[in-house]
Design a protein around this motif. Structure first.
Motif, PDB file in Angstrom:
ATOM      1  N   ALA A   1       1.018  -1.320  -0.198  1.00 20.80           N
ATOM      2  CA  ALA A   1       0.036  -0.113  -0.061  1.00 20.80           C
ATOM      3  C   ALA A   1       0.525   1.400  -0.022  1.00 20.80           C
ATOM      4  O   ALA A   1       0.046   2.422  -0.507  1.00 20.80           O
ATOM      5  N   ASP A   2       2.112   1.470   0.170  1.00 19.41           N
ATOM      6  CA  ASP A   2       3.245   2.772   0.002  1.00 19.41           C
ATOM      7  C   ASP A   2       2.609   3.018   1.448  1.00 19.41           C
ATOM      8  O   ASP A   2       2.672   4.762   1.106  1.00 19.41           O
ATOM      9  N   LYS A   3       2.282   2.263   2.391  1.00 19.68           N
ATOM     10  CA  LYS A   3       2.528   3.040   3.555  1.00 19.68           C
ATOM     11  C   LYS A   3       3.173   4.220   4.606  1.00 19.68           C
ATOM     12  O   LYS A   3       3.684   3.825   4.438  1.00 19.68           O
ATOM     13  N   ALA A   4       2.310   5.439   4.288  1.00 18.14           N
ATOM     14  CA  ALA A   4       3.114   6.364   5.012  1.00 18.14           C
ATOM     15  C   ALA A   4       4.114   5.568   6.052  1.00 18.14           C
ATOM     16  O   ALA A   4       3.575   4.926   6.850  1.00 18.14           O
ATOM     17  N   GLY A   5       5.987   5.817   6.946  1.00 15.78           N
ATOM     18  CA  GLY A   5       5.587   5.644   7.930  1.00 15.78           C
ATOM     19  C   GLY A   5       6.674   3.946   7.590  1.00 15.78           C
ATOM     20  O   GLY A   5       7.108   3.672   8.897  1.00 15.78           O
ATOM     21  N   THR A   6       6.694   3.716   6.897  1.00 17.61           N
ATOM     22  CA  THR A   6       7.144   1.908   6.030  1.00 17.61           C
ATOM     23  C   THR A   6       8.545   2.188   6.290  1.00 17.61           C
ATOM     24  O   THR A   6       8.750   3.680   5.364  1.00 17.61           O
ATOM     25  N   PRO A   7       9.541   1.851   6.507  1.00 17.64           N
ATOM     26  CA  PRO A   7      10.861   1.729   6.609  1.00 17.64           C
ATOM     27  C   PRO A   7      11.391   2.492   5.252  1.00 17.64           C
ATOM     28  O   PRO A   7      11.319   0.955   4.581  1.00 17.64           O
ATOM     29  N   GLU A   8      12.155   3.057   4.403  1.00 19.67           N
ATOM     30  CA  GLU A   8      12.459   3.298   2.433  1.00 19.67           C
ATOM     31  C   GLU A   8      12.865   3.729   2.917  1.00 19.67           C
ATOM     32  O   GLU A   8      13.743   5.022   4.099  1.00 19.67           O
ATOM     33  N   ILE A   9      14.162   3.179   2.068  1.00 14.89           N
ATOM     34  CA  ILE A   9      15.388   4.461   1.259  1.00 14.89           C
ATOM     35  C   ILE A   9      14.650   5.074   0.019  1.00 14.89           C
ATOM     36  O   ILE A   9      14.332   4.645  -0.763  1.00 14.89           O
ATOM     37  N   ALA A  10      14.570   6.629   0.372  1.00 11.81           N
ATOM     38  CA  ALA A  10      13.709   7.599  -0.855  1.00 11.81           C
ATOM     39  C   ALA A  10      15.671   7.965  -1.999  1.00 11.81           C
ATOM     40  O   ALA A  10      16.213   7.782  -1.465  1.00 11.81           O
ATOM     41  N   ASP A  11      14.428   8.023  -3.347  1.00 10.75           N
ATOM     42  CA  ASP A  11      15.566   8.507  -4.875  1.00 10.75           C
ATOM     43  C   ASP A  11      16.777   8.383  -4.001  1.00 10.75           C
ATOM     44  O   ASP A  11      17.902   8.591  -4.093  1.00 10.75           O
ATOM     45  N   LEU A  12      17.054   6.928  -4.807  1.00  6.94           N
ATOM     46  CA  LEU A  12      18.878   6.276  -4.281  1.00  6.94           C
ATOM     47  C   LEU A  12      19.113   6.215  -5.670  1.00  6.94           C
ATOM     48  O   LEU A  12      18.495   5.601  -7.288  1.00  6.94           O
ATOM     49  N   GLY A  13      20.089   7.465  -6.293  1.00  8.88           N
ATOM     50  CA  GLY A  13      20.117   7.325  -7.893  1.00  8.88           C
ATOM     51  C   GLY A  13      21.622   6.615  -7.947  1.00  8.88           C
ATOM     52  O   GLY A  13      21.664   6.255  -7.671  1.00  8.88           O
ATOM     53  N   MET A  14      21.967   6.536  -9.419  1.00 12.55           N
ATOM     54  CA  MET A  14      22.902   5.635 -10.192  1.00 12.55           C
ATOM     55  C   MET A  14      23.735   6.216  -9.305  1.00 12.55           C
ATOM     56  O   MET A  14      25.042   6.463  -8.474  1.00 12.55           O
ATOM     57  N   MET A  15      23.971   4.325  -9.291  1.00 15.11           N
ATOM     58  CA  MET A  15      25.721   4.198  -8.274  1.00 15.11           C
ATOM     59  C   MET A  15      25.566   4.557  -7.573  1.00 15.11           C
ATOM     60  O   MET A  15      25.986   4.312  -5.896  1.00 15.11           O
ATOM     61  N   GLN A  16      24.620   4.842  -6.472  1.00 12.99           N
ATOM     62  CA  GLN A  16      24.659   4.796  -5.156  1.00 12.99           C
ATOM     63  C   GLN A  16      24.674   4.105  -4.516  1.00 12.99           C
ATOM     64  O   GLN A  16      23.173   3.216  -5.059  1.00 12.99           O
ATOM     65  N   THR A  17      24.783   4.111  -3.610  1.00 12.06           N
ATOM     66  CA  THR A  17      23.877   2.893  -2.328  1.00 12.06           C
ATOM     67  C   THR A  17      24.495   3.096  -0.960  1.00 12.06           C
ATOM     68  O   THR A  17      24.839   4.355  -0.009  1.00 12.06           O
ATOM     69  N   ARG A  18      22.803   2.845  -0.165  1.00 11.11           N
ATOM     70  CA  ARG A  18      22.433   3.585   0.990  1.00 11.11           C
ATOM     71  C   ARG A  18      22.171   2.098   1.694  1.00 11.11           C
ATOM     72  O   ARG A  18      21.936   1.117   1.014  1.00 11.11           O
ATOM     73  N   SER A  19      22.020   2.178   3.433  1.00 13.99           N
ATOM     74  CA  SER A  19      21.823   1.313   3.987  1.00 13.99           C
ATOM     75  C   SER A  19      20.732   1.376   4.928  1.00 13.99           C
ATOM     76  O   SER A  19      19.862   2.237   5.190  1.00 13.99           O
ATOM     77  N   LEU A  20      19.527  -0.067   4.560  1.00 18.83           N
ATOM     78  CA  LEU A  20      18.617   0.509   6.236  1.00 18.83           C
ATOM     79  C   LEU A  20      18.123  -0.585   6.766  1.00 18.83           C
ATOM     80  O   LEU A  20      19.124  -2.183   6.447  1.00 18.83           O
ATOM     81  N   THR A  21      18.612  -0.992   8.182  1.00 20.05           N
ATOM     82  CA  THR A  21      18.453  -2.396   8.656  1.00 20.05           C
ATOM     83  C   THR A  21      16.846  -1.982   9.665  1.00 20.05           C
ATOM     84  O   THR A  21      16.966  -0.744  10.458  1.00 20.05           O
ATOM     85  N   TYR A  22      16.358  -3.427   9.253  1.00 21.98           N
ATOM     86  CA  TYR A  22      15.390  -3.266   9.351  1.00 21.98           C
ATOM     87  C   TYR A  22      14.958  -5.134  11.216  1.00 21.98           C
ATOM     88  O   TYR A  22      15.726  -6.013  10.440  1.00 21.98           O
ATOM     89  N   THR A  23      14.402  -4.968  11.925  1.00 18.95           N
ATOM     90  CA  THR A  23      14.148  -5.800  12.869  1.00 18.95           C
ATOM     91  C   THR A  23      12.405  -6.897  11.928  1.00 18.95           C
ATOM     92  O   THR A  23      11.421  -6.211  11.951  1.00 18.95           O
ATOM     93  N   PHE A  24      12.874  -8.066  11.853  1.00 17.48           N
ATOM     94  CA  PHE A  24      11.466  -8.872  11.282  1.00 17.48           C
ATOM     95  C   PHE A  24      11.078  -9.466  12.166  1.00 17.48           C
ATOM     96  O   PHE A  24      10.999 -10.534  12.810  1.00 17.48           O
ATOM     97  N   ALA A  25       9.736  -8.431  13.270  1.00 16.86           N
ATOM     98  CA  ALA A  25       9.226  -9.473  14.655  1.00 16.86           C
ATOM     99  C   ALA A  25       8.448 -10.434  13.958  1.00 16.86           C
ATOM    100  O   ALA A  25       7.477  -9.673  13.376  1.00 16.86           O
ATOM    101  N   GLY A  26       8.195 -11.386  14.369  1.00 20.14           N
ATOM    102  CA  GLY A  26       7.529 -12.321  13.844  1.00 20.14           C
ATOM    103  C   GLY A  26       7.223 -13.066  12.774  1.00 20.14           C
ATOM    104  O   GLY A  26       7.983 -13.171  11.834  1.00 20.14           O
ATOM    105  N   PRO A  27       6.211 -13.800  12.549  1.00 23.16           N
ATOM    106  CA  PRO A  27       5.773 -15.054  11.324  1.00 23.16           C
ATOM    107  C   PRO A  27       5.602 -13.823   9.854  1.00 23.16           C
ATOM    108  O   PRO A  27       6.135 -14.170   8.801  1.00 23.16           O
TER     109      PRO A  27
END
Ligand SMILES: [Cu+2]
Length: 187
Positions: free
Chosen positions: A137-163
């Motif tokens: 749903a592209d829900k607001a507040g869902t963790p994301e990296i935005a606007d990742l341009g050519m050959m750029q690398t960025r990180s996002l750390t996420y904990t998957f709680a539950g099944p």
């Protein structure tokens, strides 16, 4: 580093190798005997070696695309579950063909993962991860990296709680609809 640059580098090295061979042949013609021919042989080896260097560079690019630098996943030799203190690294490539690769990432329940996302090519992407319904749903507040341009690398750390279910996606205009999403499989 893009493949076009490698191609030019390779072409330049081939030209350099041919020039070396030419010098070797001229030397051989001028002086005769076995020593100049041996030198010409060295020119051949040198040319091959330089081309080999170019090929090794292409191999490194291949490693990036296949996610070879990701830490081993569940079931693989050397697997260590990611924790909040020491997340497991998973590399994701966002491609000009509107794909996130690998499209399936397998985790152990409750793992913490650091996604290292790289955009290959000129198209700007996003990387959203979380509960599958929120990502879809592209829900607001869902963790994301935005606007990742050519050959750029960025990180996002996420904990998957539950099944889950969990997923990841790019919501740049039209990309999700074109299939730019992936699945988290919880083992
Ligand atoms: Cu995208």
């Amino acid at each position: 580093m893009n493949s076009r640059r490698f191609a030019w580098l390779g072409a330049a090295l081939v030209v350099a190798g041919i020039a070396l061979l030419g010098i070797g042949s001229l030397t051989s013609l001028a002086t005769g005997g076995s020593t100049p021919r041996g030198w010409a042989g060295t020119g051949i080896v040198g040319g091959s070696g330089m081309m080999g260097g170019g090929w090794a560079g292409a191999g490194m690019m291949g490693g990036s695309w296949s996610g070879a630098a990701s830490a081993p996943g569940p079931g693989a030799s050397g697997f260590v579950a990611g924790t909040q203190a020491a997340p497991r690294v998973v590399q994701i490539v966002a491609t000009p063909q509107l794909r996130l690769l690998p499209a399936v990432v397998t985790i152990q329940a409750d793992e913490t993962i650091t996604f290292e996302v790289t955009t290959m090519g000129p198209v700007v992407h996003e990387f959203m991860v979380g509960p599958a319904a929120d990502v879809a749903a592209d829900k607001a507040g869902t963790p994301e990296i935005a606007d990742l341009g050519m050959m750029q690398t960025r990180s996002l750390t996420y904990t998957f709680a539950g099944p889950g279910p969990f997923s990841f996606a790019c919501h740049a205009p039209g990309h999700y609809e074109a299939g730019m999403s992936g699945t988290i499989v919880v083992q």
